[in-house]
Design a protein around this motif. Structure first.
Motif, PDB file in Angstrom:
ATOM      1  N   ALA A   1      97.076  27.237  20.632  1.00  0.00           N
ATOM      2  CA  ALA A   1      98.018  26.790  19.604  1.00  0.00           C
ATOM      3  C   ALA A   1      98.128  25.268  19.465  1.00  0.00           C
ATOM      4  O   ALA A   1      98.116  24.751  18.330  1.00  0.00           O
ATOM      5  N   PRO A   2      98.221  24.482  20.548  1.00  0.00           N
ATOM      6  CA  PRO A   2      98.388  23.030  20.360  1.00  0.00           C
ATOM      7  C   PRO A   2      97.222  22.372  19.628  1.00  0.00           C
ATOM      8  O   PRO A   2      97.441  21.542  18.741  1.00  0.00           O
ATOM      9  N   ILE A   3      95.982  22.737  19.963  1.00  0.00           N
ATOM     10  CA  ILE A   3      94.844  22.098  19.287  1.00  0.00           C
ATOM     11  C   ILE A   3      94.749  22.574  17.843  1.00  0.00           C
ATOM     12  O   ILE A   3      94.395  21.800  16.949  1.00  0.00           O
ATOM     13  N   LEU A   4      95.091  23.835  17.576  1.00  0.00           N
ATOM     14  CA  LEU A   4      95.082  24.311  16.190  1.00  0.00           C
ATOM     15  C   LEU A   4      96.095  23.547  15.350  1.00  0.00           C
ATOM     16  O   LEU A   4      95.815  23.150  14.215  1.00  0.00           O
ATOM     17  N   PHE A   5      97.294  23.337  15.881  1.00  0.00           N
ATOM     18  CA  PHE A   5      98.316  22.560  15.173  1.00  0.00           C
ATOM     19  C   PHE A   5      97.818  21.143  14.911  1.00  0.00           C
ATOM     20  O   PHE A   5      97.971  20.605  13.801  1.00  0.00           O
ATOM     21  N   ALA A   6      97.180  20.522  15.923  1.00  0.00           N
ATOM     22  CA  ALA A   6      96.761  19.126  15.806  1.00  0.00           C
ATOM     23  C   ALA A   6      95.678  18.941  14.752  1.00  0.00           C
ATOM     24  O   ALA A   6      95.756  18.027  13.912  1.00  0.00           O
ATOM     25  N   VAL A   7      94.646  19.803  14.783  1.00  0.00           N
ATOM     26  CA  VAL A   7      93.540  19.586  13.845  1.00  0.00           C
ATOM     27  C   VAL A   7      93.973  19.896  12.408  1.00  0.00           C
ATOM     28  O   VAL A   7      93.520  19.246  11.458  1.00  0.00           O
ATOM     29  N   TRP A   8      94.875  20.849  12.234  1.00  0.00           N
ATOM     30  CA  TRP A   8      95.331  21.143  10.885  1.00  0.00           C
ATOM     31  C   TRP A   8      96.341  20.107  10.396  1.00  0.00           C
ATOM     32  O   TRP A   8      96.496  19.908   9.182  1.00  0.00           O
ATOM     33  N   ALA A   9      97.030  19.435  11.300  1.00  0.00           N
ATOM     34  CA  ALA A   9      97.865  18.299  10.896  1.00  0.00           C
ATOM     35  C   ALA A   9      96.993  17.198  10.307  1.00  0.00           C
ATOM     36  O   ALA A   9      97.359  16.549   9.309  1.00  0.00           O
ATOM     37  N   LEU A  10      95.826  16.993  10.902  1.00  0.00           N
ATOM     38  CA  LEU A  10      94.885  16.010  10.372  1.00  0.00           C
ATOM     39  C   LEU A  10      94.398  16.428   8.987  1.00  0.00           C
ATOM     40  O   LEU A  10      94.327  15.615   8.059  1.00  0.00           O
ATOM     41  N   ALA A  11      94.078  17.724   8.830  1.00  0.00           N
ATOM     42  CA  ALA A  11      93.646  18.220   7.526  1.00  0.00           C
ATOM     43  C   ALA A  11      94.748  18.048   6.483  1.00  0.00           C
ATOM     44  O   ALA A  11      94.470  17.748   5.309  1.00  0.00           O
ATOM     45  N   GLY A  12      96.005  18.233   6.879  1.00  0.00           N
ATOM     46  CA  GLY A  12      97.108  18.060   5.952  1.00  0.00           C
ATOM     47  C   GLY A  12      97.193  16.644   5.414  1.00  0.00           C
ATOM     48  O   GLY A  12      97.482  16.431   4.222  1.00  0.00           O
ATOM     49  N   PHE A  13      96.931  15.663   6.265  1.00  0.00           N
ATOM     50  CA  PHE A  13      96.947  14.266   5.800  1.00  0.00           C
ATOM     51  C   PHE A  13      95.845  14.023   4.777  1.00  0.00           C
ATOM     52  O   PHE A  13      96.081  13.440   3.708  1.00  0.00           O
ATOM     53  N   TYR A  14      94.625  14.467   5.091  1.00  0.00           N
ATOM     54  CA  TYR A  14      93.507  14.238   4.171  1.00  0.00           C
ATOM     55  C   TYR A  14      93.684  15.006   2.866  1.00  0.00           C
ATOM     56  O   TYR A  14      93.205  14.581   1.816  1.00  0.00           O
ATOM     57  N   GLY A  15      94.360  16.144   2.930  1.00  0.00           N
ATOM     58  CA  GLY A  15      94.557  16.924   1.716  1.00  0.00           C
ATOM     59  C   GLY A  15      95.649  16.389   0.817  1.00  0.00           C
ATOM     60  O   GLY A  15      95.621  16.625  -0.397  1.00  0.00           O
ATOM     61  N   SER A  16      96.608  15.655   1.361  1.00  0.00           N
ATOM     62  CA  SER A  16      97.724  15.178   0.548  1.00  0.00           C
ATOM     63  C   SER A  16      97.606  13.693   0.203  1.00  0.00           C
ATOM     64  O   SER A  16      97.630  13.315  -0.968  1.00  0.00           O
ATOM     65  N   LEU A  17      97.453  12.846   1.207  1.00  0.00           N
ATOM     66  CA  LEU A  17      97.446  11.400   0.976  1.00  0.00           C
ATOM     67  C   LEU A  17      96.069  10.759   1.135  1.00  0.00           C
ATOM     68  O   LEU A  17      95.885   9.593   0.787  1.00  0.00           O
ATOM     69  N   GLY A  18      95.089  11.522   1.653  1.00  0.00           N
ATOM     70  CA  GLY A  18      93.751  10.976   1.854  1.00  0.00           C
ATOM     71  C   GLY A  18      93.115  10.410   0.594  1.00  0.00           C
ATOM     72  O   GLY A  18      92.550   9.298   0.616  1.00  0.00           O
ATOM     73  N   PRO A  19      93.150  11.119  -0.546  1.00  0.00           N
ATOM     74  CA  PRO A  19      92.531  10.568  -1.760  1.00  0.00           C
ATOM     75  C   PRO A  19      93.130   9.230  -2.192  1.00  0.00           C
ATOM     76  O   PRO A  19      92.396   8.304  -2.576  1.00  0.00           O
ATOM     77  N   ALA A  20      94.451   9.108  -2.117  1.00  0.00           N
ATOM     78  CA  ALA A  20      95.090   7.849  -2.504  1.00  0.00           C
ATOM     79  C   ALA A  20      94.687   6.722  -1.562  1.00  0.00           C
ATOM     80  O   ALA A  20      94.446   5.578  -1.991  1.00  0.00           O
ATOM     81  N   LEU A  21      94.574   7.027  -0.266  1.00  0.00           N
ATOM     82  CA  LEU A  21      94.172   5.999   0.699  1.00  0.00           C
ATOM     83  C   LEU A  21      92.736   5.549   0.455  1.00  0.00           C
ATOM     84  O   LEU A  21      92.433   4.349   0.513  1.00  0.00           O
TER      85      LEU A  21
END
Length: 538
Positions: A351-371
């Motif tokens: 569970a901890p690594i799954l949460f961590a890697v998908w947190a990273l995906a969440g950043f790229y999916g929401s704010l990554g394009p603007a950055l």
């Protein structure tokens, strides 16, 4: 001034024909009540309840949705209603009881006689295998093969491609409808929350009613979501489309993952880890290319996906079922987040690594394009989508390349890559380096793939057949919590903190800290037993 043409007589005939067909379908079950009562042993009271449920649902829908077409337009509402009506017909055609559980005719009172044998069709089981219980008959049926596995993986790809298709359009929507980064992350987050709720409510359903009915329903709802997004004219419609997407995806993920493992345990486990990244990355890049170079940028990608979903629906209808039905469908839709006792250790380890890697995906999916656009100084939509694409595709390749690595080792590699990627992103933002940002994204992709496949392979091969959808749904709940909550907080920081660059720094430090905490948790937990990944059905 040029005026739009008024609808003529054909436009009047079409809604009238829809009223006729909708009310005809409402009356269609009436002559069947007697035969259903004989087959499923229910009383006249149950018949009136079945009829009454419809008559209660209609006014409830009129109260809640009756004025929707005054705001969204007639076409989106009618198209959605048609899709839901088709879904209802699919449910009726698959029905095997009042509540989805299989029933059999009992002998009349005073007339002894043996109960008829239960007929079980389980393509995942050998037709030469002796029945496992007295009175159960196993009949030969087509066994799902590689074609079924490819179809199921393609549905994962198309669903997650659809989920990321709006990502390159967020800047376009923000200009058209004048909303802030908080709205962008809320639109992104509401999808993930809808996925979570659907996983909790519908995640175990396919273990009881079968995989095919759940997948057909999910494809119908996903098609309705594309219709809503195609016709969206504001943030409200965008949110509604994302909620429908989330419900569809959450309802399907457990069934899809379980069905792939039903077909082939080893390859199905790898497909479970690789397909989400391929779909997510492909959807973002394809949408970006269409937005940049094709006409009707806010419509075309959704219309193409409608065609894909319709084709997949036909294929699912023709696909052999991968699991036998069992009673308990009504209890299965009561929200529950439980894991079988024997699997709690592996799930806690993953569970901890799954949460961590998908947190990273969440950043790229929401704010990554603007950055990406801010660092490069470019307004290119394709460049904005490239970061999400790179993360997802590198992650999928890492899943395949590192597939023979021990699951625990894969999780440790994922943690290490997350630390490197987070540190690299901090440097790239400080130096305003586009090359540094995309290089860090590639490293993050390796971390995503290694960590995600390690976590999935720790859990999935150990799950029993009729627990697969439920356990996979619990795993995806962890993933989507990681994807949604940090991303929404990051959106708030962009507006009320120090801007996009400062929010990115905070998020990078968060990912590094999360990776370190994940490492501590993994080292403190007892190493889970190595899970075999042999290609055996069931």
């Amino acid at each position: 001034m040029k005026t739009a043409g008024r609808p003529g007589l054909p436009a009047l005939a079409l809604p009238a024909s829809m009223i006729v067909s909708f009310l005809a379908s409402a009356a269609a079950p009436t002559p069947l009540y007697a035969s259903h009562a004989g087959a499923w042993l229910f009383s006249s009271l149950t018949t009136t309840i079945v009829f009454g449920t419809y008559t209660v649902a209609v006014p409830a829908a009129l109260l809640l949705l009756g004025r929707t077409s005054d705001h969204l337009g007639r076409k989106p509402v009618l198209l959605t209603a048609l899709v839901l009506q088709i879904l209802a017909m699919v449910v009726f055609s698959e029905a095997d009881g009042v509540g989805g559980s299989r029933r059999h005719r009992r002998p009349r009172r005073g007339v002894p006689g043996p109960a008829p044998p239960r007929l079980t069709v389980n393509p995942a089981r050998s037709s030469t295998q002796s029945p496992s219980r007295r009175g159960e008959t196993v009949v030969p049926a087509r066994r799902p093969g590689v074609g079924s596995l490819v179809l199921l993986a393609s549905i994962v790809v198309s669903f997650l491609a659809a989920s990321s298709a709006p990502t390159p359009l967020y800047a376009t929507y923000a200009r058209m409808w004048e909303f802030s980064p908080i709205t962008t992350t809320v639109v992104f987050g509401v999808y993930a929350i809808a996925v979570l709720l659907a996983l909790l409510v519908l995640g175990r359903l396919s273990d009881h009613v079968g995989r095919r009915p759940v997948l057909l329903a999910a494809l119908a709802v996903q098609t309705a979501a594309m219709v809503v997004l195609t016709t969206a004219d504001g943030a409200g419609a965008l949110l509604a489309g994302r909620v429908l997407q989330g419900v569809s995806t959450g309802g399907a993920l457990g069934a899809l993952g379980a069905a792939m493992v039903d077909v082939a345990r080893g390859r199905g486990t790898v497909a479970n880890a690789a397909a989400p990244g391929i779909g997510t990355g492909t959807g973002a890049l394809l949408s970006g290319l269409l937005v940049q170079y094709a006409p009707a940028p806010t419509h075309l990608v959704y219309l193409l996906l409608v065609g894909v979903f319709l084709l997949q629906g036909v294929a699912v209808a023709l696909m052999p079922e991968t699991v036998s039905r069992k009673p308990g469908a009504r209890a299965a839709v009561v929200p529950e987040f439980t894991v079988p006792a024997g699997l709690r250790g592996p799930v806690l380890a993953a569970a901890p690594i799954l949460f961590a890697v998908w947190a990273l995906a969440g950043f790229y999916g929401s704010l990554g394009p603007a950055l990406a656009r801010q660092l490069s100084g470019s307004s290119s939509v394709v460049l904005g989508a490239l970061g999400f694409f790179l993360l997802a595709v590198v992650g999928s390749l890492a899943t395949v390349v590192l597939g023979r690595m021990a699951p625990r080792t894969g999780m440790l590699v994922g943690i290490a890559m997350l630390v490197v990627a987070g540190t690299g992103t901090l440097v790239a933002v400080d130096q305003s380096s586009t090359v540094g940002f995309f290089s860090s994204t590639a490293v993050a992709g390796i971390g995503f793939g290694a960590g995600f496949q390690g976590g999935m392979r720790t859990v999935v091969p150990l799950v029993a057949e009729h627990e697969r959808a439920g356990v996979l749904s619990a795993v995806y709940v962890v993933c989507y919590l990681g994807m949604s909550l940090p991303a929404v907080i990051a959106g708030v920081l962009v507006v009320h903190g120090g801007g996009l660059a400062a929010a990115t720094r905070d998020y990078s430090w968060f990912v590094v800290a999360l990776a370190v905490m994940t490492l501590v948790a993994l080292l403190r937990l007892k190493a889970p037993a190595a899970a075999g990944c042999q290609d055996t059905p069931g």
